[in-house]
Write a protein that holds these residues in place. Structure first.
Motif, short mmCIF file in Angstrom:
data_model
loop_
_atom_site.label_atom_id
_atom_site.label_comp_id
_atom_site.label_asym_id
_atom_site.label_seq_id
_atom_site.Cartn_x
_atom_site.Cartn_y
_atom_site.Cartn_z
N CYS A 113 9.40 7.89 -8.19
CA CYS A 113 8.60 8.35 -7.06
C CYS A 113 8.97 7.55 -5.80
CB CYS A 113 7.12 8.19 -7.39
SG CYS A 113 6.03 8.55 -6.00
N CYS A 133 5.52 5.46 -4.75
CA CYS A 133 4.96 4.34 -5.53
C CYS A 133 5.93 3.79 -6.59
CB CYS A 133 3.64 4.76 -6.18
SG CYS A 133 3.83 5.83 -7.61
N CYS A 159 6.69 5.01 -9.40
CA CYS A 159 6.35 5.43 -10.76
C CYS A 159 7.44 6.36 -11.31
CB CYS A 159 5.00 6.14 -10.74
SG CYS A 159 4.53 6.87 -12.31
N CYS A 165 4.44 13.14 -9.16
CA CYS A 165 4.18 11.80 -9.70
C CYS A 165 2.84 11.78 -10.43
CB CYS A 165 4.17 10.81 -8.54
SG CYS A 165 3.70 9.14 -9.04
N CYS A 198 0.49 8.92 -8.24
CA CYS A 198 -0.01 9.14 -6.87
C CYS A 198 0.09 10.60 -6.42
CB CYS A 198 0.71 8.22 -5.89
SG CYS A 198 2.39 8.77 -5.47
N PHE A 227 2.52 12.31 -5.56
CA PHE A 227 3.58 12.60 -4.59
C PHE A 227 4.60 13.55 -5.23
CE2 PHE A 227 7.63 11.65 -2.45
CZ PHE A 227 7.26 11.80 -1.12
ZN LIG Z 1 4.02 8.08 -7.01
#
Ligand SMILES: [Zn+2]
Length: 143
Positions: A31, A34, A36, A50, A53, A55
């Motif tokens: 991501c 973040c 992730c 994601c 978050c 995203f």
């Molecule tokens: Zn994220």
């Protein structure tokens, strides 16, 4: 001839999208927001989301297709032709096989595909494609 059959498989946009997704999953998606690495796949939007978050990352984001509006299948068609023609491919021939109206975006994509082939093993992504295609054929036969 086998190569002629193959190019028609690579022209299938639906398979191309799936093969490209497989390829991205295999490489791993991080991501941008973040960091992730766990994502859901939003099939209707062709985007990864994601898990942390929410995203969204497009299928093309962070790849040589980023910012391109050309079909993903063009990437596979280009790769296939480049390998078949021992690394040489003119934009005219690329255009002939894609059937795309304009040469300008093809120039750009072809340049990127050539760079990709120089820096990566192009066979591994084509193998992903064939695996996806075989699964599809297998599933359609089983139904
Ligand atoms: Zn994220």
């Amino acid at each position: 001839m086998v190569t002629n059959d193959l190019i028609n498989v690579y022209k299938n946009e639906e398979l191309a999208l799936e093969a490209f997704r497989e390829y991205r999953l295999r490489k791993g998606i991080a991501c941008k927001k973040c960091g992730c690495k766990d994502h859901y796949w939003l099939a209707s939007k062709h985007q990864f989301q994601c898990k942390k978050c929410k995203f969204r990352t497009t299928l093309q984001s962070g790849t040589l297709l980023e910012g391109s509006k050309l079909p993903v299948s063009y990437f596979f068609i280009g790769l296939h032709l480049l390998i078949r023609n021992e690394q040489s491919l003119t934009v005219e021939e690329f255009q002939k096989h894609t059937g795309h109206k304009y040469t300008e975006p093809l120039y750009d994509l072809l340049r990127k595909i050539k760079t990709y082939v120089r820096n990566n093993d192009p066979n591994s992504i084509l193998i992903d494609f064939i695996e996806v295609a075989n699964q599809k054929i297998f599933i359609s036969k089983a139904v």
